[in-house]
Design a protein around this motif. Sequence first.
Motif, PDB file in Angstrom:
ATOM      1  N   ASP A 414       0.817  -1.206   0.000  1.00  0.00           N
ATOM      2  CA  ASP A 414       0.000   0.000   0.000  1.00  0.00           C
ATOM      3  C   ASP A 414       0.858   1.266   0.000  1.00  0.00           C
ATOM      4  O   ASP A 414       0.484   2.269  -0.600  1.00  0.00           O
ATOM      5  CB  ASP A 414      -0.914   0.025   1.236  1.00  0.00           C
ATOM      6  CG  ASP A 414      -2.017  -1.018   1.138  1.00  0.00           C
ATOM      7  OD1 ASP A 414      -2.245  -1.538   0.026  1.00  0.00           O
ATOM      8  OD2 ASP A 414      -2.633  -1.321   2.178  1.00  0.00           O
ATOM      9  N   ASP A 415       2.002   1.210   0.669  1.00  0.00           N
ATOM     10  CA  ASP A 415       2.860   2.383   0.791  1.00  0.00           C
ATOM     11  C   ASP A 415       4.306   1.961   0.595  1.00  0.00           C
ATOM     12  O   ASP A 415       4.700   0.840   0.926  1.00  0.00           O
ATOM     13  CB  ASP A 415       2.734   3.035   2.174  1.00  0.00           C
ATOM     14  CG  ASP A 415       1.291   3.300   2.553  1.00  0.00           C
ATOM     15  OD1 ASP A 415       0.701   4.207   1.974  1.00  0.00           O
ATOM     16  OD2 ASP A 415       0.766   2.567   3.411  1.00  0.00           O
ATOM     17  N   ILE A 416       5.095   2.880   0.069  1.00  0.00           N
ATOM     18  CA  ILE A 416       6.543   2.702  -0.004  1.00  0.00           C
ATOM     19  C   ILE A 416       7.174   3.951   0.608  1.00  0.00           C
ATOM     20  O   ILE A 416       6.935   5.065   0.145  1.00  0.00           O
ATOM     21  CB  ILE A 416       7.032   2.507  -1.452  1.00  0.00           C
ATOM     22  CG1 ILE A 416       6.379   1.284  -2.091  1.00  0.00           C
ATOM     23  CG2 ILE A 416       8.551   2.359  -1.485  1.00  0.00           C
ATOM     24  CD1 ILE A 416       6.803   1.045  -3.516  1.00  0.00           C
ATOM     25  N   PHE A 417       7.954   3.764   1.669  1.00  0.00           N
ATOM     26  CA  PHE A 417       8.645   4.873   2.330  1.00  0.00           C
ATOM     27  C   PHE A 417      10.137   4.749   2.037  1.00  0.00           C
ATOM     28  O   PHE A 417      10.680   3.639   2.014  1.00  0.00           O
ATOM     29  CB  PHE A 417       8.425   4.827   3.842  1.00  0.00           C
ATOM     30  CG  PHE A 417       6.986   4.981   4.249  1.00  0.00           C
ATOM     31  CD1 PHE A 417       6.456   6.241   4.479  1.00  0.00           C
ATOM     32  CD2 PHE A 417       6.159   3.884   4.399  1.00  0.00           C
ATOM     33  CE1 PHE A 417       5.140   6.392   4.871  1.00  0.00           C
ATOM     34  CE2 PHE A 417       4.843   4.023   4.793  1.00  0.00           C
ATOM     35  CZ  PHE A 417       4.329   5.285   5.021  1.00  0.00           C
ATOM     36  N   ILE A 418      10.794   5.877   1.846  1.00  0.00           N
ATOM     37  CA  ILE A 418      12.201   5.840   1.480  1.00  0.00           C
ATOM     38  C   ILE A 418      12.973   6.890   2.263  1.00  0.00           C
ATOM     39  O   ILE A 418      12.472   7.991   2.518  1.00  0.00           O
ATOM     40  CB  ILE A 418      12.372   6.054  -0.047  1.00  0.00           C
ATOM     41  CG1 ILE A 418      13.827   5.835  -0.458  1.00  0.00           C
ATOM     42  CG2 ILE A 418      11.898   7.428  -0.468  1.00  0.00           C
ATOM     43  CD1 ILE A 418      14.009   5.779  -1.964  1.00  0.00           C
ATOM     44  N   ASP A 419      14.186   6.523   2.657  1.00  0.00           N
ATOM     45  CA  ASP A 419      15.100   7.463   3.298  1.00  0.00           C
ATOM     46  C   ASP A 419      16.497   7.113   2.787  1.00  0.00           C
ATOM     47  O   ASP A 419      17.174   6.243   3.327  1.00  0.00           O
ATOM     48  CB  ASP A 419      15.028   7.357   4.821  1.00  0.00           C
ATOM     49  CG  ASP A 419      15.947   8.376   5.494  1.00  0.00           C
ATOM     50  OD1 ASP A 419      15.670   9.575   5.381  1.00  0.00           O
ATOM     51  OD2 ASP A 419      16.940   7.941   6.106  1.00  0.00           O
TER      52      ASP A 419
END
Length: 876
Positions: A414-419
Amino acid sequence: MIYPDHFERKIGFAEVRTLLKGRCMSTLGTEWVDNHVQFSSNFDEVSEALSQAKEFGDFMQAEEEVYEENFYDVRQSLMRIRPERTYLEELDLFDLKRSLQTVVSIVQFLRTTTAEEEAHAADDTVASAATTEGDTAADNLDERAAHAKYPALYRMTEGVGCFPQIIRRIDTVLNKYGKMKDTATPELLSIRHNIEVTTRSISHSLRSIITQAQADGYIDRDVSPTLRDGRLVIPVAPALKRKIKGIIHDESATGKTVFIEPAAVVDANNRIRELKAAERREIIRILQILSGEIRPHINAILGSMQFLAHIDYLRALAIFSEQFQAVVPQLQRGPRIDWVQARHPLLQQSLERHGKQMIPLDITLRERGRILLISGPNAGGKSVCLKTVGLLQYMLQCGMPVPARENSIVGIFDDIFIDIGDEQSLENDLSTYSSHLLNMKTMMRRCSSRSLLLIDEFGSGTEPQIGGAMAEAILQKFVERGACGIITTHYQNLKHFAETCTTVINGAMLYDRAKMQPLFVLQIGNPGSSFAVEIARNIGIPEEVIRYASDLVGKDYVMSDKYLQDIVRDKLYWENKRRNIHEREKKLEQTIARYENELSHLSTEKKEVLRTAREEAERLIQDSNAMIESTIRTIKESQAEKERTREARRELHSFREEMKTRDQQAADDAIARKMEQIRRRQERKKEKRPQQPAALGNLVQALSGGKTGNTAPAAPATPQKPQVGSYVRIKGQNTVGRIQSMQGKTARVLFGVMVTTVPLSRLETTTKPVEKTSISKVSTFISKETRDAVYEKKLRFRPEIDLRGMHGDEALTAVHYFIDDAILLEQHTVRILHGTGTGALRTMIRQYLSTVGGVKSYRDEHVQLGGAGITIVELA
């Protein structure tokens, strides 16, 4: 979905968009890439988009002849004709027709893949507008698509308008080059006929005027009419301008020539101007009528243009997928990553450009290892691994095939978070670590069990001890939320945390300690070492500095890092051992299976030989029994004594038993011989050139009545001395020629259509070559690429060439290629503009044209259109 705005730039998807748009044929496709290629967490949408991409790739390979790739963006032109009395120009109409032809070809092909739809396509009435359907209609669509060859593409055609009637209507007024036909209307035909008649009369008048003026000496012999402001004029010297009555329209830049329109043709030229204006008005009237017929269908045509834009995008995506070997992996609804041989397309392109090879990655995230913690040396490929997962997952959920193996299994997030990278902000007064913590805050608050986290250098940017502790606490929060993710780090406490947590698993980017270079291979299961001491020593840091640093961290830390390296090295060694053993076992199993197959074959042959031998023995016994019965019958008929009869029967019985024994022995001998033959056959198969047994030669000799099979070849005939009319060939070659004449030690030989002088010492006589009387049918095949190139060349070909200013040889070369192209493209008439001048260039060109077989005739151009300065060439 929640992720930073710079996500696409960070993982490289912005460059992928650029690559896709560069492969589109028109602005239709590029706008589709910008507006419709978006991240989706809907499983059905992603699955449908992937099916469309896969099916269109198959469609392009298998059905390349179905349609021509005409993608023209005519939306702005259509929008301009919404007001009444506006019209489409000829070029816009031509582009609209070709685009609609592409839509019709694709839609009709996809809809006629079932028998039911063929019946609908037969009457050439494909739906002209999209309609609203209920649940029943949607079910019917899915049912029809299930029987289609390309189900996903079939569903794309639902509601797409095709307009064969508009295509046919445009064809009635435009020719195949997009120009207005003379027969578009009777009025246009009449106007153009009048223009032609008037032009001829002007030409006749000018020819008479020029002839008279040349006779009077007012103009030179090589003068021909020229065009000024759309009117035919005669160049005259300024001193003689009063000798010819007419209107002076212009003069040359040097002032040595004035251009006079004779009074006799002024009215005719005015008439030409009027007819040209009438022709333009009639063309506009035709275009207005045709645009009025198109106007009610503008909205539906714009919908068809959207379909064409989608097709343009799918075509570009198919080319992209072929270039990067992208495939559609196995898709499942739940969050999962199991990439096999995954490759970052941009990195792959860059490495191939520099002649290097890409090392693919195998990456797995499952229920018992939802978070992968990757450690290892700097520049070892950790960030590349992170970006590869992010880009491929993003591409997949945008509906694009990905560069990996087809047996990869991937889920939907549902979501892709990136750092990733340094997010320091001078405007907001944020340090690198502050920015990192803000990202962590967002992730902890909004991540779920269906989220994918991609974090590079987890916890870095601050004091290591508190940074590692904070990172471990944040990681614990991610575990509680059940998120999936890939995290890179150098912190030892995080590696220990992964060993104790069931949902976090260690991974390492391998490093070659012997060569001191990274291997770019991801190994899941054990943590990796940073190789800080080894890298520092390899770079050349002084040994006392390295020793001092080692003392600071303590011997236990250094040794634990060394032990970790040894564990990784040993694991890699045993993994290679295991892989080699597995390959050898596989080869051994294949060898055993082959031998078992051969043994089974031999057993079958043995049974067949035994059966044949028993049948032969049974036949011999039956023959013997018949003979015995015949003997007994003879004894009875001879009326012999009973004792003698019994004795005969005993002898016959003994003979029968002897025959059975002999037949059995013969059968056994036959079986033994057959088995020996099979064994020898197997041995001969292993030899490259099996030799003929000696017994075979004896058998051939016996059958041929004592003549040996290898008879000596007949003695070669004594070579004859070459003479006129003899058939000869050059020694060492196969081409046969015939001597035409001889002079001294040389001869003139005709090879085909070429006569060559050859020394007699290099010739040898031979027999007359056999002429083939059968006529072979030659079939030719012209590839689509060749036909497309010829068609494109025909569209671009101009039936006129300008040679003015060229030298003689240069001009002849240009004419040679020009006439060849014209003949190839089946042109009937071409124009060669060479000017008048001294007439030498014209004479040279016409002498050349007289030698060309494809030239039917040539002549001067009409005096009004150039006269002797232009040669009109009629081609056969």
